[in-house]
Write a protein that holds these residues in place. Structure first.
Motif, PDB file in Angstrom:
ATOM      1  N   GLY A 201      15.396  -2.794-123.214  1.00  0.00           N
ATOM      2  CA  GLY A 201      14.249  -3.500-122.639  1.00  0.00           C
ATOM      3  C   GLY A 201      13.489  -2.638-121.651  1.00  0.00           C
ATOM      4  O   GLY A 201      12.257  -2.566-121.684  1.00  0.00           O
ATOM      5  N   ARG A 202      14.216  -1.951-120.765  1.00  0.00           N
ATOM      6  CA  ARG A 202      13.568  -1.058-119.800  1.00  0.00           C
ATOM      7  C   ARG A 202      12.964   0.151-120.499  1.00  0.00           C
ATOM      8  O   ARG A 202      11.885   0.619-120.131  1.00  0.00           O
ATOM      9  CB  ARG A 202      14.584  -0.597-118.754  1.00  0.00           C
ATOM     10  CG  ARG A 202      15.041  -1.677-117.796  1.00  0.00           C
ATOM     11  CD  ARG A 202      15.922  -1.079-116.720  1.00  0.00           C
ATOM     12  NE  ARG A 202      16.447  -2.104-115.837  1.00  0.00           N
ATOM     13  CZ  ARG A 202      17.251  -1.866-114.809  1.00  0.00           C
ATOM     14  NH1 ARG A 202      17.611  -0.622-114.548  1.00  0.00           N
ATOM     15  NH2 ARG A 202      17.702  -2.840-114.057  1.00  0.00           N
ATOM     16  N   ILE A 203      13.683   0.661-121.490  1.00  0.00           N
ATOM     17  CA  ILE A 203      13.178   1.826-122.220  1.00  0.00           C
ATOM     18  C   ILE A 203      11.878   1.475-122.934  1.00  0.00           C
ATOM     19  O   ILE A 203      10.943   2.283-122.973  1.00  0.00           O
ATOM     20  CB  ILE A 203      14.241   2.325-123.220  1.00  0.00           C
ATOM     21  CG1 ILE A 203      15.422   2.918-122.465  1.00  0.00           C
ATOM     22  CG2 ILE A 203      13.657   3.352-124.173  1.00  0.00           C
ATOM     23  CD1 ILE A 203      16.588   3.330-123.342  1.00  0.00           C
ATOM     24  N   ALA A 204      11.802   0.254-123.490  1.00  0.00           N
ATOM     25  CA  ALA A 204      10.572  -0.174-124.168  1.00  0.00           C
ATOM     26  C   ALA A 204       9.405  -0.198-123.193  1.00  0.00           C
ATOM     27  O   ALA A 204       8.293   0.249-123.514  1.00  0.00           O
ATOM     28  CB  ALA A 204      10.775  -1.558-124.781  1.00  0.00           C
ATOM     29  N   GLN A 205       9.642  -0.708-121.980  1.00  0.00           N
ATOM     30  CA  GLN A 205       8.584  -0.716-120.970  1.00  0.00           C
ATOM     31  C   GLN A 205       8.170   0.702-120.606  1.00  0.00           C
ATOM     32  O   GLN A 205       6.978   0.996-120.464  1.00  0.00           O
ATOM     33  CB  GLN A 205       9.048  -1.452-119.712  1.00  0.00           C
ATOM     34  CG  GLN A 205       7.968  -1.536-118.640  1.00  0.00           C
ATOM     35  CD  GLN A 205       8.472  -2.133-117.342  1.00  0.00           C
ATOM     36  OE1 GLN A 205       7.956  -1.846-116.264  1.00  0.00           O
ATOM     37  NE2 GLN A 205       9.491  -2.980-117.418  1.00  0.00           N
ATOM     38  N   ALA A 206       9.152   1.591-120.463  1.00  0.00           N
ATOM     39  CA  ALA A 206       8.865   2.980-120.120  1.00  0.00           C
ATOM     40  C   ALA A 206       8.040   3.654-121.215  1.00  0.00           C
ATOM     41  O   ALA A 206       7.082   4.383-120.926  1.00  0.00           O
ATOM     42  CB  ALA A 206      10.157   3.752-119.880  1.00  0.00           C
TER      43      ALA A 206
END
Length: 265
Positions: free
Chosen positions: A123-128
């Motif tokens: 989820g965080r990687i997708a935002q990044a």
């Protein structure tokens, strides 16, 4: 070489076990992924609203700051995904589970790494990734092969730096039997202040993040090259120099293992 291949196979096996466990509760997994995406969204909003008021931060535009924010978030999330076992190591020591790890004929570091694999950090990687792609497009960078390699080296170096910090956190648990909260200043704190170019914090901070904990080698200096503010190819390989930080972290870990005494649980 054979030991390395064996260790990689073992870690991949641990990963597959963790992934299969996570997929047993798919709804919970996807909700956790969404939660991770939203968890750091306030940092993006802070940048967004600040640039509604100011046009730049010490010469860095909105899109360039987004690159800083996204690359640090990407690196931190990758380290959390693969090295989460170190971050929860205090529980392993307190419960006496490390005794069981030591008697197994496998590398203790690989076993601790494989004890927890946080796939929800996607989820965080997708935002990044979304933020990084937008920042790249808005910055109008003149791409070449060296700049593409620079980004790859930034991700590798940054992941190693944050993994090393998690390893230091775990190593300190040998002496304290509990995690030390001040280490969060160097992990979660770095993710927060690393949302901006590290050069804006002054010369002393830049020196600290270059020679002590090498955040700048995986964010500030290579970013200057990508943005065209530096021309030397030396900036391309700088992120790989940050991998030296893993050596003292591993030495501290080995020192902790030698002085380990069972908690008696």
């Amino acid at each position: 070489m054979q030991k390395i291949r064996k260790a990689i196979r073992l870690y991949v096996h641990y990963m597959s076990i963790n992934i299969r466990c996570a997929m047993q509760y798919k709804t919970s997994f996807f909700l956790s992924v969404a939660g991770q995406f939203l968890a750091t969204f306030q940092a993006f909003l802070a940048i967004f609203f600040m640039f509604r008021r100011f046009s730049n931060v010490k010469g860095f535009t909105y899109s360039e700051v987004l690159l800083c924010f996204s690359i640090i978030l990407f690196e931190f999330s990758l380290a959390e995904m693969f090295a989460r076992g170190f971050d929860s190591f205090s529980g392993i020591v307190r419960n006496g589970e490390f005794d069981r790890i030591l008697v197994r004929p496998q590398n203790a570091v690989i076993q601790v790494l494989g004890s927890k694999f946080e796939l929800t950090r996607i989820g965080r990687i997708a935002q990044a990734v979304i933020t990084f792609v937008y920042g790249l497009l808005a910055s109008e960078i003149n791409w070449n092969f060296a700049k593409i390699v620079t980004i790859l080296f930034m991700l590798i170096g940054g992941t190693v730096v944050f993994t090393s910090l998690f390893l230091i956190y775990a190593a300190l648990c040998f002496f304290t039997l509990d995690g030390l909260e001040f280490m969060n200043a160097f992990t979660d704190g770095a993710r927060e202040f690393g949302a901006y170019p590290l050069g804006i914090y002054g010369r002393k901070m830049l020196l600290f993040t270059t020679f002590v904990i090498p955040y700048s080698l995986v964010q500030y200096y290579p970013l200057l090259y990508i943005l065209g503010q530096r021309a030397s190819l030396f900036y391309v390989v700088l992120p790989l120099f940050s991998c030296w930080f893993f050596i003292p972290a591993l030495m501290l870990w080995k020192l902790g293992v030698r002085h380990y005494k069972s908690s008696g649980s």
